[in-house]
Design an enzyme around this catalytic site. Structure first.
Site, mmCIF file in Angstrom:
data_model
loop_
_atom_site.group_PDB
_atom_site.id
_atom_site.type_symbol
_atom_site.label_atom_id
_atom_site.label_comp_id
_atom_site.label_asym_id
_atom_site.label_seq_id
_atom_site.Cartn_x
_atom_site.Cartn_y
_atom_site.Cartn_z
ATOM 1 N N ARG A 14 0.833 -1.210 0.000
ATOM 2 C CA ARG A 14 0.000 0.000 0.000
ATOM 3 C C ARG A 14 0.864 1.255 0.000
ATOM 4 O O ARG A 14 0.604 2.222 -0.707
ATOM 5 C CB ARG A 14 -0.914 -0.024 1.216
ATOM 6 N N HIS B 28 -14.060 -6.435 -4.765
ATOM 7 C CA HIS B 28 -15.090 -7.121 -3.969
ATOM 8 C C HIS B 28 -15.313 -8.553 -4.484
ATOM 9 O O HIS B 28 -15.577 -9.463 -3.706
ATOM 10 C CB HIS B 28 -16.409 -6.337 -4.000
ATOM 11 N N LYS C 167 -12.904 -10.923 -3.091
ATOM 12 C CA LYS C 167 -13.222 -11.316 -1.714
ATOM 13 C C LYS C 167 -14.270 -12.439 -1.686
ATOM 14 O O LYS C 167 -14.273 -13.266 -0.782
ATOM 15 C CB LYS C 167 -13.733 -10.114 -0.911
ATOM 16 N N LEU D 4 -16.428 8.260 4.476
ATOM 17 C CA LEU D 4 -16.594 9.263 5.543
ATOM 18 C C LEU D 4 -15.266 9.976 5.840
ATOM 19 O O LEU D 4 -15.236 11.202 5.994
ATOM 20 C CB LEU D 4 -17.155 8.612 6.816
ATOM 21 N N GLU E 149 -23.027 1.082 -9.826
ATOM 22 C CA GLU E 149 -23.656 0.557 -8.605
ATOM 23 C C GLU E 149 -25.063 1.130 -8.527
ATOM 24 O O GLU E 149 -25.354 2.142 -9.161
ATOM 25 C CB GLU E 149 -22.850 0.991 -7.362
HETATM 26 N N1 USQ Z 1 -18.723 7.226 -2.451
HETATM 27 C C1 USQ Z 1 -19.168 8.495 -2.773
HETATM 28 N N2 USQ Z 1 -18.246 9.486 -2.833
HETATM 29 C C2 USQ Z 1 -16.927 9.288 -2.572
HETATM 30 C C3 USQ Z 1 -16.474 7.991 -2.225
HETATM 31 C C4 USQ Z 1 -17.417 6.974 -2.185
HETATM 32 O O1 USQ Z 1 -20.358 8.729 -3.007
HETATM 33 O O2 USQ Z 1 -16.150 10.243 -2.641
HETATM 34 C C5 USQ Z 1 -19.699 6.125 -2.354
HETATM 35 C C6 USQ Z 1 -19.338 4.917 -3.203
HETATM 36 O O3 USQ Z 1 -19.787 5.067 -4.523
HETATM 37 C C7 USQ Z 1 -19.997 3.777 -2.426
HETATM 38 C C8 USQ Z 1 -19.944 4.250 -0.979
HETATM 39 O O4 USQ Z 1 -19.699 5.647 -1.021
HETATM 40 O O5 USQ Z 1 -21.344 3.685 -2.804
HETATM 41 C C9 USQ Z 1 -18.844 3.570 -0.158
HETATM 42 O O6 USQ Z 1 -17.620 3.776 -0.838
HETATM 43 P P1 USQ Z 1 -16.191 3.540 -0.130
HETATM 44 O O7 USQ Z 1 -15.158 4.015 -1.098
HETATM 45 O O8 USQ Z 1 -16.187 4.111 1.241
HETATM 46 O O9 USQ Z 1 -16.199 1.964 0.071
HETATM 47 P P2 USQ Z 1 -15.819 0.751 -0.890
HETATM 48 O O10 USQ Z 1 -15.239 1.153 -2.191
HETATM 49 O O11 USQ Z 1 -16.987 -0.162 -0.955
HETATM 50 O O12 USQ Z 1 -14.633 0.035 -0.096
HETATM 51 C C10 USQ Z 1 -14.377 0.251 1.294
HETATM 52 C C11 USQ Z 1 -12.989 -0.297 1.594
HETATM 53 C C12 USQ Z 1 -12.965 -1.788 1.327
HETATM 54 C C13 USQ Z 1 -14.077 -2.451 2.148
HETATM 55 C C14 USQ Z 1 -15.418 -1.825 1.811
HETATM 56 C C15 USQ Z 1 -16.567 -2.333 2.658
HETATM 57 O O13 USQ Z 1 -12.009 0.362 0.795
HETATM 58 O O14 USQ Z 1 -11.684 -2.324 1.665
HETATM 59 O O15 USQ Z 1 -14.115 -3.819 1.849
HETATM 60 O O16 USQ Z 1 -15.335 -0.406 2.070
HETATM 61 S S1 USQ Z 1 -18.107 -2.384 1.750
HETATM 62 O O17 USQ Z 1 -18.345 -1.085 1.122
HETATM 63 O O18 USQ Z 1 -19.153 -2.722 2.660
HETATM 64 O O19 USQ Z 1 -17.931 -3.393 0.726
#
Ligand code: USQ
Length: 382
Positions: free
Chosen positions: A35, A182, A185, A239, A328
């Site tokens: 990373r 994903h 995983k 967040l 999505e």
């Molecule tokens: N999103 C926005 N604006 C942004 C960033 C993200 O609207 O600036 C949205 C994305 O489109 C998504 C949601 O927020 O719908 C969550 O995005 P994220 O980037 O916080 O999460 P994700 O890409 O899904 O991945 C993160 C971690 C990953 C973990 C996952 C849990 O990087 O390692 O597995 O969260 S989960 O989302 O439940 O699969």
């Protein structure tokens, strides 16, 4: 207990090592600095300077008198991993050593291929090393809620009982992810499920949602012990990104309609969940699955919360709905169950104004390091 933490240089890995060490367990942390190197190559380094692992282990020893052993190497190299298992003889292994970013996995064919091979061969090597050295060793593998996707039915904790043509059986809950990360995983869950059935391994799969926060009891002891905190589009979670954007005066990047709903949790609760799983291990031949979230929010709700918290601190926070670079659902049903970890003893830290203020104040200390170019580049799923 003797615990190996794989992926110790990551956002979750280093705080996890300290959490176990502080509670009297012997810890070996392993990482290949993937990373750190990728973030440097892609010009999206973490907000807070993070000393290398040997330096952090020295700081930890200075402050607490406790030792965290560190080994730098790649778990894809089976001989390296096997020798770590043989010499350290762990009772449990916490597996975070995966390429963790959905956008990274969608950047190119090569990055997709790296994600799949790294994540699958790493997991396969761990299962084999345990089978060879000590089949009793408990694997705690970080899965992700994203494996389930956003189905139009309630999401159970890992399993679903199905009745078909008058007969019943229990299966892994259907999985349909929306990135190559994903999807990798899902594939490694399947690998572990195979080894559980075939070799009677003990596995806990923690289906985690996006994590937020910086602070755990241990990280608060010294600035040099803070985790690797990303706010960029590639490695940052939503967040944490929004709070950095608020501090930088960058309109919050809500993707599309913002109705995307996920289960979230505080970094402190990741520590608790992993710890509770380790001290109450899965049985031999059991794949135990927990949904590791404490509350659900849509992206719009998070943006509003950050806006309110930022305004209260004197920031002028704007929200900007931008074209979604991802593919999505932007409006959907979302109802995951998450009672298993509460039953193990989890005491959740919810997302309060106080918690957000704490993250804002740490981000403010490092605001001079925010790289606006890294906030949004628009890595497309197309
Ligand atoms: N999103 C926005 N604006 C942004 C960033 C993200 O609207 O600036 C949205 C994305 O489109 C998504 C949601 O927020 O719908 C969550 O995005 P994220 O980037 O916080 O999460 P994700 O890409 O899904 O991945 C993160 C971690 C990953 C973990 C996952 C849990 O990087 O390692 O597995 O969260 S989960 O989302 O439940 O699969």
């Amino acid at each position: 207990m003797r615990i190996i933490v794989l992926g110790v240089d990551g956002y979750l890995g280093w705080p996890t090592c300290m959490y176990f060490s502080q509670r009297g367990h012997e810890v070996l942390g392993i990482d290949n600095y993937f990373r750190r190197n990728a973030a440097q190559e892609l010009d999206c380094e973490a907000l807070i300077p993070t000393p290398n692992l040997a330096q952090r282990a020295r700081v930890w020893k200075e402050i607490t008198g406790r030792e965290i052993k560190i080994s730098i190497g790649d778990i894809i190299k089976y001989e390296f991993l096997l020798s770590a298992f043989r010499t350290f003889e762990p009772d449990a292994v916490v597996h975070y050593a995966e390429q963790p970013s959905a956008p990274y996995s969608m950047m190119s064919r090569d990055k997709a291929a790296f994600t799949v091979s790294n994540n699958l061969i790493g997991t396969l090597n761990i299962a084999n090393a345990i089978h060879e050295v000590n089949p009793e060793c408990h694997i705690i593998k970080l899965g992700t809620m994203g494996e389930y996707g956003t189905p139009n039915i309630d999401i159970e904790e890992g399993w679903l009982e199905i009745e078909h043509n008058g007969r019943k059986d229990k299966f892994l809950f259907p999985r349909q992810a929306s990135s190559i990360y994903h999807t990798s995983k899902i594939q490694d869950t399947d690998l572990l499920w195979f080894y559980v059935r075939t070799w009677d391994l003990r596995v806990t799969d923690l289906m985690q949602g996006p994590v937020y926060g910086i602070s755990t009891g241990e990280t608060d002891l010294d600035g040099r012990l803070l985790p690797n905190f990303h706010y960029d589009e590639i490695f940052g979670t939503v967040l944490n990104r929004f709070i950095v954007q608020a501090v930088a005066g960058y309109p919050l990047t809500v993707y599309g309609k913002g109705g995307q709903t996920r289960g979230y949790l505080n970094l402190k609760d990741t520590m608790q969940c992993v710890y509770l799983s380790a001290i109450q291990p899965a049985r031999a031949g059991e794949l135990r699955i927990f949904n590791q979230v404490t509350e659900t929010f849509s992206v719009n709700e998070l943006a509003e919360k950050v806006k309110d918290a930022g305004n209260a601190l004197g920031y002028e926070v704007k929200i900007n709905s931008i074209e979604n670079p991802r593919k999505e659902k932007e409006e959907h049903y979302y109802n995951p169950k998450y009672t298993g970890l509460l039953e193990l003893g989890l005491k959740p830290h919810y997302l309060t104004d106080e918690v957000m203020k704490g993250i804002f104040s740490l981000v403010e200390r490092y605001r001079g390091r925010i790289n606006r170019e890294a906030i949004f580049r628009g890595i497309k799923w197309k």
